[in-house]
Design an enzyme around this catalytic site. Structure first.
Site, mmCIF file in Angstrom:
data_model
loop_
_atom_site.group_PDB
_atom_site.id
_atom_site.type_symbol
_atom_site.label_atom_id
_atom_site.label_comp_id
_atom_site.label_asym_id
_atom_site.label_seq_id
_atom_site.Cartn_x
_atom_site.Cartn_y
_atom_site.Cartn_z
ATOM 1 N N ASP A 213 -3.174 -3.968 -8.052
ATOM 2 C CA ASP A 213 -2.948 -3.100 -9.163
ATOM 3 C C ASP A 213 -3.993 -2.075 -9.912
ATOM 4 O O ASP A 213 -4.859 -2.920 -10.199
ATOM 5 C CB ASP A 213 -2.832 -4.471 -9.498
ATOM 6 N N ASN B 44 9.286 -0.680 -8.243
ATOM 7 C CA ASN B 44 8.580 0.623 -8.154
ATOM 8 C C ASN B 44 9.440 1.755 -8.019
ATOM 9 O O ASN B 44 8.811 3.063 -7.941
ATOM 10 C CB ASN B 44 6.996 0.236 -6.957
HETATM 11 C C1 IPE Z 1 2.777 -4.903 -8.738
HETATM 12 O O1 IPE Z 1 2.456 -3.723 -9.693
HETATM 13 C C2 IPE Z 1 3.342 -4.319 -7.392
HETATM 14 C C3 IPE Z 1 2.636 -3.676 -6.555
HETATM 15 C C4 IPE Z 1 1.111 -4.391 -6.606
HETATM 16 C C5 IPE Z 1 2.474 -3.106 -5.381
HETATM 17 P P1 IPE Z 1 3.317 -3.122 -10.907
HETATM 18 O O2 IPE Z 1 2.356 -2.715 -11.446
HETATM 19 O O3 IPE Z 1 4.552 -3.022 -10.364
HETATM 20 O O4 IPE Z 1 3.337 -4.505 -11.554
HETATM 21 P P2 IPE Z 1 3.449 -4.366 -13.542
HETATM 22 O O5 IPE Z 1 4.895 -3.148 -13.482
HETATM 23 O O6 IPE Z 1 2.836 -4.043 -13.993
HETATM 24 O O7 IPE Z 1 4.261 -5.294 -13.606
HETATM 25 C C1 IPE Z 2 -0.821 -0.752 -8.347
HETATM 26 O O1 IPE Z 2 -1.282 0.196 -9.115
HETATM 27 C C2 IPE Z 2 -0.018 -0.191 -6.678
HETATM 28 C C3 IPE Z 2 1.306 0.519 -6.682
HETATM 29 C C4 IPE Z 2 2.335 0.291 -7.807
HETATM 30 C C5 IPE Z 2 2.484 1.196 -5.828
HETATM 31 P P1 IPE Z 2 0.052 0.643 -9.546
HETATM 32 O O2 IPE Z 2 0.113 2.267 -9.769
HETATM 33 O O3 IPE Z 2 0.525 0.293 -10.436
HETATM 34 O O4 IPE Z 2 -1.574 0.760 -10.744
HETATM 35 P P2 IPE Z 2 -1.114 1.116 -12.688
HETATM 36 O O5 IPE Z 2 -0.359 -0.748 -12.545
HETATM 37 O O6 IPE Z 2 -0.617 1.949 -13.323
HETATM 38 O O7 IPE Z 2 -2.805 0.991 -13.237
HETATM 39 MG MG MG Z 3 0.536 -1.368 -12.182
#
Ligand code: IPE
Ligand code: IPE
Ligand code: MG
Length: 251
Positions: free
Chosen positions: A37, A85
């Site tokens: 993340d 997502n």
């Molecule tokens: C979890 O991260 C999903 C992945 C890393 C693929 P998210 O960024 O989607 O989770 P939330 O929204 O912060 O809970």
């Molecule tokens: C995780 O990084 C990757 C996916 C969920 C695909 P994020 O895109 O959630 O990164 P933040 O949380 O917005 O920084």
């Molecule tokens: Mg995230």
């Protein structure tokens, strides 16, 4: 291995790692899961679009797979795209799907050379035919490999997995059967429960990852954003795991 040995030496000197922690120690985890993340924040801080963060995140994944392979981790499960997502802006989702296809084409031959087996967990519905073909190709190409299994959670949700498992059990007439082995209905029945779950970016939640499998996993959180994560960070997490006392509810 020597690169990681050097890193471990540095960590020992800086006292981040206990003196007697060895990579091959009995208490080093073999089954590790990661919630990758922080790509979006990494990009936003640089005034770049989210996809630039995802591309940098792909590099971090490559580094981490290499380090995990070198430390003797047997199963690495990474959260690449959740069932939630899809709610992101269409442009980001499209760019991500395109990137995943490219990554499979580019990285699987190298993973195959390292004898890494690639498996996908998640719902296949909703993914393009092109991507599904690439995923099937990656799994078929690497199916006989056995040094490490890389489970890529893609269009994955822990609740969907439990629902799908329950439905599959019902089809078999097994739902409600006290003797039923629930695990055999999960997306990857032979996957071990992660001993250690790492989440980057400072968030402290599961976000629907491996809900059933993480019942007794040790949780490790780091503020580092995923694109900044490297082999040394993985070692720190492994070392911290070595200090944990697991009880599984017993004395
Ligand atoms: C979890 O991260 C999903 C992945 C890393 C693929 P998210 O960024 O989607 O989770 P939330 O929204 O912060 O809970
Ligand atoms: C995780 O990084 C990757 C996916 C969920 C695909 P994020 O895109 O959630 O990164 P933040 O949380 O917005 O920084
Ligand atoms: Mg995230």
């Amino acid at each position: 291995m020597s690169g990681l040995r050097n890193l471990l030496g540095n960590l020992r000197r800086s006292r981040t790692v206990r003196e007697d922690f060895f990579l091959d120690a009995e208490n080093a985890p073999r089954y590790v899961a990661i919630i990758m993340d922080g790509n979006g924040r990494w990009a936003a801080r640089r005034h770049l679009p989210a996809i630039a963060g995802h591309r940098e995140g792909a590099k971090a994944l490559k580094r981490t797979i290499k380090a995990a392979h070198e430390t003797g981790i047997r199963e690495l499960s990474v959260y690449a795209f959740s069932t939630e997502n899809w709610q992101r802006p269409q442009a980001e989702v499209n760019a991500l799907m395109e990137m995943f296809g490219e990554l499979i084409d580019k990285e699987v031959p190298e993973l195959d050379e390292k004898e890494v087996q690639v498996r996908f967990i998640g719902r296949r519905s909703g993914l393009s035919g092109d991507l599904l073909r690439k995923m099937a190709w990656a799994e078929n190409t690497t199916t006989a490999n056995s040094t490490m299994t890389l489970y890529i959670a893609f269009n994955y949700g822990g609740r969907s997995e439990i629902e799908d498992a329950f439905k599959a059990a019902a089809v078999n007439g097994k739902a409600g059967d006290g003797e039923m082995d629930f695990r055999q209905y999960l997306y990857a029945p032979d996957m071990h429960d992660p001993e250690l779950l790492i989440r980057t970016s400072g968030e402290k939640r599961l976000s629907n990852f491996l809900l059933w499998q993480c019942a007794y996993s040790e949780l490790y959180f780091t503020d580092k954003l995923w694109p900044e994560f490297n082999g040394e960070d993985l070692l720190k997490a492994l070392a911290e795991f070595g200090l944990r006392q697991r009880r599984f509810g017993a004395r």
